[in-house]
Design a protein around this motif. Structure first.
Motif, PDB file in Angstrom:
ATOM      1  N   VAL A  95      -4.093  -6.785  14.095  1.00 49.34           N
ATOM      2  CA  VAL A  95      -5.057  -6.901  12.990  1.00 49.34           C
ATOM      3  C   VAL A  95      -5.794  -5.597  12.718  1.00 49.34           C
ATOM      4  CG1 VAL A  95      -5.386  -9.338  13.525  1.00 49.34           C
ATOM      5  CG2 VAL A  95      -6.988  -7.664  14.460  1.00 49.34           C
ATOM      6  N   ARG A  96      -5.462  -4.558  13.429  1.00 49.78           N
ATOM      7  CA  ARG A  96      -6.241  -3.323  13.410  1.00 49.78           C
ATOM      8  C   ARG A  96      -6.449  -2.764  12.010  1.00 49.78           C
ATOM      9  NH1 ARG A  96      -5.061   2.089  13.242  1.00 49.78           N
ATOM     10  NH2 ARG A  96      -6.494   3.487  14.379  1.00 49.78           N
ATOM     11  N   ASP A  97      -5.372  -2.644  11.235  1.00 52.10           N
ATOM     12  CA  ASP A  97      -5.496  -2.008   9.923  1.00 52.10           C
ATOM     13  C   ASP A  97      -6.406  -2.805   8.995  1.00 52.10           C
ATOM     14  OD1 ASP A  97      -3.491  -4.045   9.881  1.00 52.10           O
ATOM     15  OD2 ASP A  97      -2.729  -3.258   7.971  1.00 52.10           O
ATOM     16  N   ARG A  98      -6.339  -4.130   9.103  1.00 49.60           N
ATOM     17  CA  ARG A  98      -7.160  -4.971   8.221  1.00 49.60           C
ATOM     18  C   ARG A  98      -8.635  -4.947   8.632  1.00 49.60           C
ATOM     19  NH1 ARG A  98      -4.194  -9.053   5.535  1.00 49.60           N
ATOM     20  NH2 ARG A  98      -6.215  -9.781   4.779  1.00 49.60           N
ATOM     21  N   VAL A  99      -8.887  -4.954   9.935  1.00 50.11           N
ATOM     22  CA  VAL A  99     -10.272  -4.948  10.404  1.00 50.11           C
ATOM     23  C   VAL A  99     -10.944  -3.613  10.077  1.00 50.11           C
ATOM     24  CG1 VAL A  99     -11.735  -5.044  12.461  1.00 50.11           C
ATOM     25  CG2 VAL A  99      -9.857  -6.679  12.182  1.00 50.11           C
ATOM     26  N   LEU A 100     -10.235  -2.515  10.273  1.00 48.66           N
ATOM     27  CA  LEU A 100     -10.811  -1.203  10.016  1.00 48.66           C
ATOM     28  C   LEU A 100     -11.098  -0.963   8.541  1.00 48.66           C
ATOM     29  CD1 LEU A 100      -8.756   1.137  12.396  1.00 48.66           C
ATOM     30  CD2 LEU A 100     -11.115   0.367  12.669  1.00 48.66           C
ATOM     31  N   THR A 101     -10.375  -1.658   7.661  1.00 46.71           N
ATOM     32  CA  THR A 101     -10.544  -1.416   6.224  1.00 46.71           C
ATOM     33  C   THR A 101     -11.279  -2.553   5.518  1.00 46.71           C
ATOM     34  OG1 THR A 101      -8.305  -2.281   5.835  1.00 46.71           O
ATOM     35  CG2 THR A 101      -8.549   0.111   6.048  1.00 46.71           C
ATOM     36  N   GLN A 102     -11.849  -3.470   6.290  1.00 47.81           N
ATOM     37  CA  GLN A 102     -12.767  -4.436   5.700  1.00 47.81           C
ATOM     38  C   GLN A 102     -14.128  -3.759   5.592  1.00 47.81           C
ATOM     39  OE1 GLN A 102     -14.124  -7.805   8.035  1.00 47.81           O
ATOM     40  NE2 GLN A 102     -14.042  -9.179   6.262  1.00 47.81           N
ATOM     41  N   PHE A 103     -14.731  -3.811   4.401  1.00 50.55           N
ATOM     42  CA  PHE A 103     -16.025  -3.168   4.183  1.00 50.55           C
ATOM     43  C   PHE A 103     -17.130  -4.154   4.562  1.00 50.55           C
ATOM     44  CE2 PHE A 103     -14.420  -0.226   0.508  1.00 50.55           C
ATOM     45  CZ  PHE A 103     -13.525   0.364   1.393  1.00 50.55           C
ATOM     46  N   VAL A 104     -17.827  -3.869   5.636  1.00 56.19           N
ATOM     47  CA  VAL A 104     -18.826  -4.778   6.187  1.00 56.19           C
ATOM     48  C   VAL A 104     -20.139  -4.037   6.337  1.00 56.19           C
ATOM     49  CG1 VAL A 104     -19.440  -6.256   8.138  1.00 56.19           C
ATOM     50  CG2 VAL A 104     -17.046  -6.063   7.428  1.00 56.19           C
ATOM     51  N   GLY A 105     -21.227  -4.616   5.805  1.00 57.41           N
ATOM     52  CA  GLY A 105     -22.524  -3.981   5.990  1.00 57.41           C
ATOM     53  C   GLY A 105     -23.546  -4.448   4.984  1.00 57.41           C
ATOM     54  N   SER A 106     -24.637  -3.727   4.942  1.00 53.41           N
ATOM     55  CA  SER A 106     -25.688  -3.982   3.963  1.00 53.41           C
ATOM     56  C   SER A 106     -25.188  -3.611   2.577  1.00 53.41           C
ATOM     57  CB  SER A 106     -26.916  -3.139   4.308  1.00 53.41           C
ATOM     58  OG  SER A 106     -26.613  -1.756   4.100  1.00 53.41           O
TER      59      SER A 106
END
Length: 388
Positions: A331-342
């Motif tokens: 899942v690495r590529d998908r997790v790293l490129t999910q934009f998560v934050g404020s």
């Protein structure tokens, strides 16, 4: 000042753990109404099958349900899978909706796996479904890289390696009629455009008229994951194009570059028009958003294992799952490129994605376990984007 780009919504019709299909559909209607109120430009539905936690199996039906509950937001598919659907049936479906909700529909069309066309004696067989999956990665992306402005292009994930041949064949058997295969993709797109214009002809050369559908005010889009056929077909036919950073982040630049290189102006589109999709979860703070997004790795893992999407887990359910190094790599590529934050954090990353791709629209897909958090996520980023 850089054009801020419009924001749109991509809905997979996710089902959360503990909820049923009815709740997921009610949530879709509510989210579409909210997106209209927040100022989003489009609300699109994806098409997936045999996924217990993703209920979006028929974009046309979903569009019709939401169209009756909204007034101004554009509605569409991202996209209808043409590996097992025909241009005529699709144009008639969208024409039927357009008759009641004119001028609001986007017909986004994607390639999808299909049985290969029978080859004449002595010739090599056509592309198989596994060939299609192998080619979706596209290009040489064995290592992480970055665009000039820092956008991450993670090393390629080999989707063909995660889908067993038996499961793949079972899916095609369930979706396609016995012995059926998909025609050439460019020919399918040409037929869609001809049916809408009223210039289509049947195999015997006689006129073929879609009723309803002919003359419908439907905007045709092409979806693509790499620099392959979808991108070049969209460009040659002068159609708008959406590239999938949310599901194929390593090849998003390949896709938009191939589209622009192939582009030829059309009557409706004088210059290339790119939209890019992205996974994002926005919370009041970075930590809050991280908690909301904590179910995402497990959800992606279930898809990548070929099991079908699980019902989206709560943070506590996700934390209780066991992980191996192979799982994390899956899942690495998908997790790293999910934009998560404020809102500020995610807006910065959306600007980076926009500038790296030249996108005129950014299509956000967001899943959280609780519907209220999902609606709030879309509200927060829309307000921050408008402020900028």
């Amino acid at each position: 000042m850089t054009d801020p780009a419009s924001l749109s919504v991509l809905d997979l019709l996710p089902r959360s753990s503990g909820a049923d299909a009815q709740a997921a559909l009610h949530n879709a209607v509510d989210l579409a109404q909210s997106a209209e109120r927040f100022g989003y430009r489009r609300y699109w539905f994806a098409e997936h099958h045999l996924n217990p936690g993703v209920l979006g199996s028929s974009p046309a039906v979903e569009i019709a349900l939401v169209a009756a509950a909204t007034r101004t937001i554009r509605l569409g598919s991202a996209g209808v899978q043409f590996g097992h659907r025909t241009p005529l049936a699709t144009v008639e479906e969208f024409g039927l909706i357009d008759a009641l909700h004119p001028g609001r529909l986007d017909l986004g069309i994607g390639r999808s796996p299909s049985r290969p066309k029978p080859a004449p004696a002595g010739e090599a067989p056509g592309e198989t479904g596994q060939d299609y999956l192998s080619r979706r990665g596209g290009g040489d992306h064995d290592e992480d890289s970055h665009t000039d402005n820092g956008l991450l292009l993670p090393r390629r994930f080999d989707i063909a390696s995660s889908v067993s041949k038996s499961k793949f064949v079972r899916l095609l058997d369930a979706l396609q009629q016995p012995g059926a295969y998909a025609p050439d993709y460019d020919d399918q797109i040409a037929e869609v455009l001809a049916l809408l214009r009223g210039t289509a002809v049947g195999s015997d050369g006689t006129p073929l008229h879609a009723s309803p559908g002919e003359g419908a005010d439907v905007e045709v889009w092409i979806l693509g994951a790499s620099g392959g056929e979808s991108a070049t077909v969209a460009g040659r036919r002068g159609l708008p194009f959406i590239a999938g950073y949310h599901h194929s982040p390593s090849t998003v630049i390949d896709a938009v570059d191939a589209y622009r290189a192939a582009f030829e102006p059309s009557a409706h589109l004088p210059e290339p028009y790119v939209a890019v999709s992205v996974d994002a979860v926005i919370g009041d703070t970075d930590d809050h958003a991280t908690e909301l997004a904590s179910g995402y790795p497990a959800w992606v893992r279930s898809i990548r294992r070929g099991e079908g999407a699980i019902a989206y887990p709560t943070p506590a359910e996700a934390a209780a799952l066991d992980w191996t190094d192979d799982d994390r790599d899956l899942v690495r590529d998908r997790v790293l490129t999910q934009f998560v934050g404020s809102p500020a954090t995610v807006a910065d990353r959306l600007e980076q994605l926009r500038d790296a791709t030249g996108a005129r629209e950014i299509v956000i897909t967001t899943i959280t376990h609780d519907h209220a958090d999902r609606v709030r996520s879309y509200e927060l980023i829309a307000a921050e984007w408008a402020r900028r």
